[in-house]
Write an enzyme that holds these catalytic residues in place. Structure first.
Site, short mmCIF file in Angstrom:
data_model
loop_
_atom_site.label_atom_id
_atom_site.label_comp_id
_atom_site.label_asym_id
_atom_site.label_seq_id
_atom_site.Cartn_x
_atom_site.Cartn_y
_atom_site.Cartn_z
CD GLU A 1 -58.74 -74.99 -79.41
OE1 GLU A 1 -57.67 -74.85 -80.00
OE2 GLU A 1 -59.76 -75.47 -79.96
CB SER B 1 -62.86 -81.54 -83.06
OG SER B 1 -63.60 -82.29 -83.98
CG HIS C 1 -61.78 -78.54 -79.01
ND1 HIS C 1 -60.74 -78.20 -79.83
CD2 HIS C 1 -62.03 -79.85 -79.26
CE1 HIS C 1 -60.38 -79.26 -80.53
NE2 HIS C 1 -61.15 -80.27 -80.20
#
Ligand code: 3HC
Length: 382
Positions: free
Chosen positions: A154, A121, A142
């Site tokens: 992401e 993260s 992500h």
């Protein structure tokens, strides 16, 4: 489907089991690997709970549910989990020493064809990739909690990631029915967490500085900032263990991203992780999906202008530092955090000038990290 057929997910926690489930739902063969059988048992229970929900809502059929579960294989054996794997997605806790150990094991057992992805993260992709034997075939993917419902992923290339690997993994994400967004700079927190994690800390400061209460802030964040959950509710849902670890990693790399609030570390060290432990900012019946009852009559009790300003400032930073453009940012917040209105529209509803003045006042009282970003001053104002 892309050239990927089998996916290995390392780590069966909140994110790992969700990523495994959506990949199996898209037709991939999945191996979930964890260090103890009890973690795998808990993961498959959560997958069954989620699939039952989707079944009841007629999003999948009985037959599909059975086939999805058949595509998921659970194991504690790393070598077995990596056999024939085209893509390994690592989803273990945010601890670089732990990740280093995990990648040593992966390197020893993975086949030559296997692509590596981390669901980190916050940790820089280039840094994790450098721990492995194949940084050019390493990418950040992500996902957002819960992966079953959140549309965003992401995609973060590291310094050495080859464009072909980015293309293959973007295709993979699309094949899951998700929306990939490229984070063009490997910045701490990438796009969404650079806004979300600091906002939790800032909300904890507002609690003290504005002498208010959790429900008043949460109700205002939900109604006036157009979030689907209150910010403390979301922190508890995400896990204060996750938030604390992400904070440590982000802050150690960039002191300007936030001013960590000691209450987050205190909750973490007391084992108050939120929903998963039964207590965080709020109390819960241990381990279940639960919502906080936010009272409508609390909405007018708090004006979240400082939170709007703080979120907008980090958003502006991302744009002025080239991590994404304004459209990508709004898409990421809509699909990754469920925002029901664009952040910069909320800013405009307060008035850009008033948001800039709020930041300047915060900077005077609490330090330079609140100084308004050039994007707000030069672009949003015009
Ligand atoms: N699978 C299937 N169904 C699920 C589910 C899951 N994993 N989780 C929840 N549901 C179900 C609920 O049980 C509920 O079912 P019901 O209709 O039978 O009661 C249904 O989904 C809708 O849930 P809610 O009634 O709670 O309503 P919402 O409309 O608010 O949707 C939500 C829930 C999607 C979680 C929404 O509140 C949301 O988007 N919240 C924000 C989440 C967010 O910001 N995530 C990102 C955090 S940051 C992150 O993950 C990054 C990391 O690196 C830290």
């Amino acid at each position: 489907m892309s050239t990927i057929k089998k996916v290995t997910v390392i780590g069966s926690g909140t994110m790992g089991h969700g990523i495994a489930q959506i990949s199996a739902m898209a037709g991939y063969n999945i191996s979930i690997r964890d260090v103890e059988q009890k973690f795998l048992d808990s993961a498959i229970d959560k997958i069954k709970w989620s699939l039952e929900k989707l079944l009841k809502k007629q999003k999948i059929t009985d037959l599909e549910m059975k086939a999805i579960l058949e595509r998921i294989h659970l194991t504690t054996d790393l070598n077995e989990s990596l056999s024939e794997s085209d893509l390994v997605i690592e989803a273990v806790p945010e601890d670089l020493i732990l990740k280093k150990r995990v990648y040593e094991g992966i390197d020893e057992n993975a086949e030559d064809k296997t692509l590596y992805a981390s669901n980190t993260s916050t940790l820089p992709i280039t840094e994790i990739a450098s721990l492995t034997s194949r940084p050019e075939r390493f990418v950040g993917l992500h996902f957002f909690n819960p992966p079953q419902l959140m549309q965003l992923v992401e995609v973060i290339p590291g310094k050495e990631t080859s464009p072909k690997v980015v293309e293959t993994t973007v295709n993979f994400i699309e094949s899951l029915g998700k929306q990939p967004i490229l984070c063009r700079k490997d910045v701490p927190g990438f796009i969404v967490n650079r806004i979300f994690i600091p906002l939790v800390h800032e909300a904890a400061y507002c609690l003290e500085r504005d002498k208010t209460n959790l429900v008043a802030i949460d109700s205002a964040v939900k109604e006036k900032m157009n979030f689907p959950m209150g910010i403390f509710e979301l922190a508890d849902y995400t896990g204060l263990d996750v938030i604390h670890k992400a904070t440590v990693e982000m802050y150690s790399r960039d002191k300007d991203v936030m001013n960590p609030n000691p209450n987050i570390e205190r909750l973490f060290s007391e084992g108050k992780y939120g929903q998963k432990s039964g207590q965080g900012f709020y109390e819960y019946k241990k381990g279940q999906y639960e919502r906080v009852n936010l009272a409508n009559n609390q909405v007018e009790k708090y004006d979240p202008v400082k939170l709007v300003a703080f979120a907008a400032n980090n958003a502006g930073w991302l744009i002025s530092h080239g991590a994404c453009d304004k459209n990508e940012l709004e898409t990421a917040l809509r699909l990754g955090m469920g925002l029901k209105a664009e952040l910069f529209e909320t800013v405009k509803s307060y008035g850009v000038e008033s948001i800039i003045n709020t930041l300047r006042q915060l900077a005077k009282e609490n330090g330079d990290i609140y100084e308004p970003d050039q994007f707000l001053i030069n672009h949003l104002r015009s």
